[in-house]
Enzyme design. Structure first.
Site: not given
Length: 1054
Positions: A385, A579, A799
């Site tokens: 990730d 982001r 996640n």
């Protein structure tokens, strides 16, 4: 109402005790479970039968039990029964005591949990009882920082509006506080509750409360789950709904899937091969016995006098079973126990390594699974990730774009200390720390006539699940994710301060003006929705929504303004590796809200599915702006990725970010090299789908067939950018679902997936962007499906759990997104760069030690057993053992087990030091290529054991034939010494084993034992045996021992 069949009567113990669930063996009667936790497996009556039943699940134990049975038959027994029974009992006892110790620890843990105190309402008031005494329908009183003992319906609290705050870190790993609120009708009295049957759904609950002929709906906002902790609330009261095994947390305690390693699977095949080989040799030797009985024995006078009792065929039958008994030591009986011991010690080494300890957060490395150590030394694919794994996940509000205007300076072009900080002295709630230097935004906010900018920050202050806790006169925020905490903190610094919340309201301070907003609905964030919304009523009913740009942009009104300038801002932000989140708003009519809320209530009571209703509300949005947050790389990430690439590990990064952001992060962490050519989107699809003749490869021309792709990769190693799905909407999809991804196309056309993996093998790295959690797991499945390589997945958030569970090895990082990744991982680390030593040092050492250990174990047992094969040619295939029976029994259990157990797992046994392993990453490729434990090397080990058995037989035989040494000495002479690195541990182990050998020989050959049991102790005296040792030369079976085979491979790499 049809599925609400679970009846709870408040304070009616008589009703619930009559229906308490009772069990006897496999029979169950009753409805309501007690609140006693029983995670232990054994009792005083069941330990022995259950332990034996579990241990005889292993084929090796059943095999040796059959050998013991055969040895009890005098006609076919070639060895006494105790030669197998004693080692078998030793193995069963060691494993049994280990299981018993583990079960006693579980029983002690259960007792501690069951005896925790809680307050129970009785006729005399509240009385302190233990958790195990709680039953359904009881009313409990909880105090601050107390753990909830069962699933409770919240009745009332000492806080305003009957609110309470709970921490759910032990359930879902999330460290932020969550809010719960009781119904107003439960403050005074109770009647009856109907709810759904016990289930494992942690985030859903359906029920109704019946009170004065009225029915009130119950959901998760009214429930306190077992295992949660009451925070920031002095006292709370609850009605027990589910207890014990019916509680949701225990309903989720299913069986964990056991992962087996490649080495273990190969070992199991080897054991089956040994059994087949024993059967083959026994058959051939039995045939030889029949031929000898029919043709040779009649010509020998002594044998002719003794023979004649059996026909040659019957002789073959008896001899066959006799040689199965005689060759049984070739099966490594104690191998599995020793194997587990080695695994445990290697796992302890990982936890003890101070280089893997993060002193800042006091988190050491932890091997949560003790069976995968050698897999760490064979990883080919590392799937990681990005957010929180490669980056710090400590976010900084850098830029924003509001109403088409870009605010803020990029940290790359303008370092943080190069521009003066903003003057926020006018804001009494400012806590400092805002690294934002564009004064234009503050001026725009403070002057009247800027509704778009103010609406943007109002949305940031309202659209979240943050909890505020007041300390020293200022709000301290606790958030479910660092993104929310950063955005709410930035809004606070700029004047829009989130002060507090209840279940149905939120209070803000807007440039010093205190305002309260009615909170009508919260549409929570999920990894599938990738957005969240709130419906608030500050006057006009509005829906505020924030989420991923690809999700928000497709839900905008057709006439929405600022779209073009916002998309340009998104490109600028992505180039700076920031982001982004889009923020939008929608005005909602009262009639639409009432119709939607009724539909939502109906869905909650029936199907429980609300995503479609959420999607219907989150439409026709008006874009407000975009936030840009910087997430810096962790220390050591670029160097770690570069080192892992040198070790032959292919690094894949799977992220939900957009393409440009993912690519820039790839360059920053050295995943991508300058000048890399990226295959992406339609270009990659066309390359995978096109069939036909190979096209000529030119510079800049994409090869269109698999063959050409492989040729292109062979010329130059490059990287692929793999887009999970694009932002362009397909006519075959609805706006609520993403367009078809490559993952879906791979499932529909498996040949494409196979081609993609074949192409990726020639690439050093793969970057996957716009991936959901299910797509991350799908990528891992794709690699596992079309390759036999070991995969490792590493992540830090919920996640990443699917990806971590799907990979051969899962690694969880102790990050800021809760502990779910760690709870579901096989190994846990504090930092990504610790992965370098975990793989290159601990992984490589474990793989090497275990490989050498297993090969040596098979080598010593096989060479010892094959000696009986050669001896058969000297004794007429009679099945007579060459070695003394007690020597056979103690050979594996005592004489040769301790050097193996002490030598290989020891900390000092290293072919290359830790510093050398990190300095020369190419050494790791031995494990990636499985060069130390593979069928070819095992076949060589087997042939080497045959050669050793020839030496062990014919060398002592030669000395026996041409000296005065008798059969007593001959039957206990075998010497195998294997080492590649001398340490204090293996020296002590060898000295101990040799000492035990001489001591056992002196005891077992004593006249006293011979007098007591001459059939079992048939050798008398040891004087001639000890005197003969100077005549017996040590057997040297070659210049390279078993361990040196692997060492020579490493030296070639050096």
């Amino acid at each position: 109402m049809e599925d609400l069949s679970w009846e709870v009567r408040a304070n009616n113990r008589l009703f619930h005790r009559k229906q308490r669930r009772r069990s006897c063996l496999c029979l169950h009667r009753g409805r309501y479970s007690d609140n006693v936790i029983r995670s232990y497996k054994y009792s005083a009556l069941t330990f022995l039968p259950l332990s034996l039943f579990e241990q005889f699940q292993r084929i090796a134990n059943i095999y040796f039990l059959c050998i013991v049975v055969l040895q009890s038959i005098p006609a076919i027994s070639t060895l006494p029964w105790y030669t197998t029974m004693i080692p078998l009992l030793t193995v069963l006892s060691v494993r049994g005591f280990k299981d018993l110790a583990d079960d006693l620890a579980r029983r002690h843990s259960d007792s501690q949990i069951n005896r925790q105190p809680c307050d129970l309402l009785t006729n005399e008031g509240f009385t302190s009882v233990q958790w195990k005494d709680v039953c359904v329908g009881d009313v409990l009183r909880l105090h601050k920082d107390q753990t909830v003992p069962a699933d409770l319906l919240l009745l009332t609290t000492t806080e305003p509006h009957s609110l309470c705050y709970i921490e759910t870190s032990d359930i879902d790993g999330e460290t932020n506080l969550k809010i719960r609120q009781a119904l107003a009708v439960t403050h005074q009295e109770l009647s009856q509750v109907w709810c759904e049957e016990p289930n494992s759904h942690l985030h859903s609950f359906k029920g109704v409360l019946e009170w004065r002929d009225m029915r009130h709906l119950l959901d998760t906002g009214h429930i306190l789950l077992r295992g949660t902790v009451l925070r920031n609330t002095r006292v709370a009261y609850g009605l027990t709904i589910y207890t014990g095994l019916d509680s949701k947390i225990l309903q989720n305690c299913g069986q964990t899937a056991v992962k087996t390693t490649q080495v273990e699977r190969t070992l199991n095949k080897v054991v089956v091969g040994i059994v087949l080989l024993v059967l083959l040799f026994a058959l051939l030797l039995a045939v030889g016995a029949g031929i000898f009985e029919a043709r040779v024995a009649p010509g020998i006078e002594a044998l002719a006098e003794l023979g004649g009792r059996y026909t040659p065929v019957y002789k073959v039958f008896l001899t066959f079973w006799g040689y199965i008994i005689l060759l049984s030591p070739s099966m490594p009986m104690s191998l599995y126990i020793t194997f587990e011991l080695v695994h445990v010690i290697h796992s302890l080494f990982i936890g003890w390594d101070l280089d893997l300890y993060d002193g800042g957060v006091d988190v050491p490395a932890h091997a949560r699974s003790t069976t995968l150590n050698e897999e760490l030394g064979q990883v080919r694919y590392l799937l990681s990730d990005k957010t929180g794994t490669l980056t710090e996940n400590r976010l900084i509000f850098r830029q924003c774009c509001v109403a088409g205007v870009l605010y803020g300076l990029l940290a790359v072009s303008c370092p943080p200390h190069s521009s003066p900080p903003l003057d926020l002295s006018w804001n009494p709630f400012s806590c400092g720390g805002l690294q934002f230097s564009d004064k234009r935004l503050v001026d725009t906010l403070r002057k009247p006539g800027s509704p778009d900018v103010r609406e943007f920050f109002k949305a940031l202050a309202l659209c979240h699940t943050v909890m505020a806790e007041w300390k020293d006169g200022a709000p301290v925020y606790q958030a479910a994710s660092p993104d929310e905490e950063t955005l709410v903190g930035a809004a606070r610094e700029l004047g829009w301060v989130f002060l507090s919340r209840t279940r149905d309201s939120m209070t803000l301070s807007e440039l010093g003006h205190r305002r309260q907003y009615q909170l009508l609905a919260l549409l929570d964030f999920t990894s599938q929705r990738r957005r969240m919304s709130v419906l608030g009523k500050p006057g006009e009913l509005k829906l505020y929504c924030k989420g991923a740009d690809i999700v928000i942009l497709e839900r905008l009104r057709k006439d929405s303004t600022y779209c073009e300038s916002t998309e340009k801002a998104l490109e600028v932000f992505s180039q700076g590796c920031l982001r982004t989140l889009c923020v939008a708003v929608r005005s909602v009519q009262e009639g639409l809200w009432e119709e939607w809320s009724r539909a939502l209530e109906l869905a909650a009571m029936t199907t429980g599915a609300s995503d479609d209703l959420y999607d219907n509300m989150e439409r026709e949005l008006t874009l407000l702006g975009v936030t840009a947050i910087e997430d810096q790389l962790q220390v050591g990430v670029p160097e770690t990725i570069a080192t892992l690439r040198q070790a032959g590990i292919k690094v894949w990064v799977l992220t939900g970010d957009k393409k440009e952001t993912a690519v820039n992060v790839g360059f920053a962490c050295r995943l991508l090299d300058p000048g890399t050519r990226l295959l992406q989107g339609e270009e990659l699809r066309s390359g995978l789908k096109t069939h036909g003749r190979a096209h000529e490869c030119r510079e800049g021309h994409l090869a269109l067939t698999l063959a050409d792709i492989l040729i292109l990769r062979a010329r130059s190693k490059r990287h692929i950018l793999y887009k999970g799905w694009t932002g362009n909407q397909s006519k075959h999809t609805t706006s609520s679902t993403p367009p078809p991804s490559l993952q879906v196309e791979f499932e529909e056309q498996p040949e494409l997936g196979k081609r993609f993996i074949a192409l990726s093998r020639q690439c050093q790295a793969v970057l996957c962007c716009r991936t959901t959690p299910s797509q991350k797991a799908g990528v891992v499945q794709l690699i596992r499906k079309y390759t036999s390589s070991i995969t490792m997945a590493i992540g830090d958030g919920a996640n990443d759990v699917n990806m971590i569970k799907t990979a051969h090895i899962g690694v969880g990082l102790n990050g800021l997104e809760g502990g779910q990744a760690v709870q579901n991982a096989d190994f846990s680390l504090a930092k990504f760069h610790f992965l370098r030593k975990l793989l290159l040092v601990h992984g490589r050492w474990s793989y090497r030690r275990i490989s050498v250990f297993l090969r040596y174990f098979l080598y010593k047992t096989s060479s010892f057993a094959f000696v009986h094969v050669w001896f058969a040619f000297c004794n007429g295939f009679s099945g007579q053992p060459m070695y003394e029976t007690w020597f056979i029994t103690l050979y594996t259990v005592l004489y040769t087990s301790f050097p193996v157990q002490c030598l290989l797992p020891s900390l000092s046994w290293q072919d290359v030091s830790a510093e050398g392993s990190l300095r020369w990453p190419s050494l790791y490729q031995l494990g990636v290529g499985r060069q130390l434990f593979n069928p070819r090397l095992l076949a060589g080990t087997f042939l080497y054991s045959i050669y050793t058995s020839l030496v062990l037989f014919f060398l002592p035989l030669s000395v026996f034939c041409f000296s005065a040494i008798d059969f007593q000495t001959f039957s206990i002479t075998v010497l195998i010494l294997q080492t590649g690195y001398w340490t204090m541990f293996n020296v002590a182990a060898i000295v101990f084993s040799m000492s035990m050998y001489f001591l056992a020989t002196l005891i077992l050959h004593s006249p006293l034992l011979h007098t007591i049991a001459p059939a079992d102790f048939y050798f008398l005296g040891t004087r001639r045996f000890l005197a003969a040792w100077h005549l017996t030369a040590p057997s040297l079976t070659g210049p390279h021992s078993v361990s040196n085979q692997g060492t020579s491979c490493i030296r070639r790499h050096l």
